[in-house]
Design an enzyme around this catalytic site. Sequence first.
Site, PDB file in Angstrom:
ATOM      1  N   SER A 156     -20.513 -14.674   4.869  1.00 30.01           N
ATOM      2  CA  SER A 156     -21.126 -13.129   4.711  1.00 30.01           C
ATOM      3  C   SER A 156     -23.053 -12.410   5.614  1.00 30.01           C
ATOM      4  O   SER A 156     -23.342 -11.699   6.812  1.00 30.01           O
ATOM      5  CB  SER A 156     -21.733 -13.462   3.860  1.00 30.01           C
ATOM      6  N   ARG A 214     -18.013  -9.646  -4.381  1.00 30.16           N
ATOM      7  CA  ARG A 214     -18.127 -11.242  -4.774  1.00 30.16           C
ATOM      8  C   ARG A 214     -19.518 -11.728  -6.039  1.00 30.16           C
ATOM      9  O   ARG A 214     -19.677 -12.198  -7.290  1.00 30.16           O
ATOM     10  CB  ARG A 214     -19.496 -11.599  -3.856  1.00 30.16           C
ATOM     11  N   ASP A 237     -18.006  -7.069   5.508  1.00 23.38           N
ATOM     12  CA  ASP A 237     -18.533  -8.055   4.316  1.00 23.38           C
ATOM     13  C   ASP A 237     -19.687  -6.635   3.003  1.00 23.38           C
ATOM     14  O   ASP A 237     -19.894  -7.554   2.043  1.00 23.38           O
ATOM     15  CB  ASP A 237     -20.346  -8.316   5.040  1.00 23.38           C
ATOM     16  N   HIS A 263     -33.331 -14.760   7.497  1.00 16.77           N
ATOM     17  CA  HIS A 263     -32.121 -14.298   6.037  1.00 16.77           C
ATOM     18  C   HIS A 263     -33.182 -15.559   4.786  1.00 16.77           C
ATOM     19  O   HIS A 263     -32.603 -16.885   5.206  1.00 16.77           O
ATOM     20  CB  HIS A 263     -31.413 -13.998   6.545  1.00 16.77           C
ATOM     21  N   LYS A 304     -23.658 -10.069   9.586  1.00 15.00           N
ATOM     22  CA  LYS A 304     -24.804  -8.889   9.581  1.00 15.00           C
ATOM     23  C   LYS A 304     -25.634  -9.522  10.519  1.00 15.00           C
ATOM     24  O   LYS A 304     -26.134  -8.610  10.949  1.00 15.00           O
ATOM     25  CB  LYS A 304     -25.016  -8.636   8.412  1.00 15.00           C
TER      26      LYS A 304
END
Length: 429
Positions: free
Chosen positions: A189, A174, A167, A86, A193
Amino acid sequence: MTERYDVVDIIRIKRDRGVLDGDQINWTIDAYTRGHVGEEQMAALAMAIFLNGMNRTEIAQWTTAMINSGQRMDFSQLGKPTADKHSTGGVGDKITLPLAPLVASFGVAVPQLSGRGLGHTGGTLDKLEAIAGWRADLSNAEIMDLLGEDGPGAVICAAGSGLAPADKKLYALRDITATVDSIALIASSIMSKKIAEGTDSLVLDVKVGSGAFMKEMPQARELAQTMVDLGKDAGVNTVALLTDMSTPLGRKIGNGLEVEEAVEVLAGGGPADVVELTVELARVMLAQAGQPDADVEAALRDGRAMDVWREMIRAQGGDPNAPLPRAPYTYDVIANDDGVLAELDALAVGIASWRLGSGRAFHGEQVQAGAGVELFAKVGDPVRRGEKLMTLYTEEEARIPRALEALDGGYQIASQAQRAQSVILGRVE
């Protein structure tokens, strides 16, 4: 139903720099998911968190509450290791696109659950939707099939509605309330996930620099350590790389443009910085999966990674042979002097691309697949007066002046420049 707490009291606690306990956080996330806490109330709470932060315990509890708002996936039945990556988001950051098929070409399952654009940073799903027919929304059963023995072994898709639904709502909020770049909200966040996703190991690409949400190294290192700790606490083998986002990654910024560049990397070419980061992240992911000696560069040279890419795109309804869109209106930015490109600010280029239509100004806005910026010089490259520095692309000509305003002062030509450094600045584990 009588509620245990009043959301106004919760907002007030964070507004006044107080600390929320576990019960208050669990109720808040559950009530927001149910719709009892309104969007305007969660926006106020997000701003209070943005301004005043959360401590380590609050962040861990907030993350757990978001995981518990939905389902968890389980890849244990696949019979092979799973690895994921990520990125915290940057300008020109298309690394997921070549990375997922590259790692999968070594027999490691790569469940890459990705997101939309956030602020000036591009979203992986928005990029891939530039490919004709490609679809982001898959069922859990489809994900398992694609990761199994008869599939490509890699999938890039949206997190299902059942995975950390709190989320998903907060992420979109956001994006339109200027509360993106908060360590507490970014860490919770991402990790909610990724932990709910159930992957064995995770590599985090934490960007630092003008085009990142974390502008300075201490901020970026704190975010990286926070996420690594959250991952390890949940039993996920987690490592973070700190990488440079002071200047754009690669030469193409925008949705379809970035797919083009990803395919160049898979074909054995592409810009040196994109290749360097793709290869290093692949090495870390494969080492975590038990293959520390994998010859990553060979899989790019011999076409194995490209084969997986093409299979992956087709498996999600896309046509890997379809031409990628280019927006019809263009504007060339010309060098006004001879010299060396001494500075090219990632944030300036990212905002320009966003204003050209590659990102969203409001929730639900359609992004332009062909909009963006193509760079013809990178920092340290010689340039000549009258040569193109970059080309802007948009589907609406009226967007060009504001994009040029964003670029004003965002690049500098000088008699000399520092040599480009490695894109990889550090590691946290």
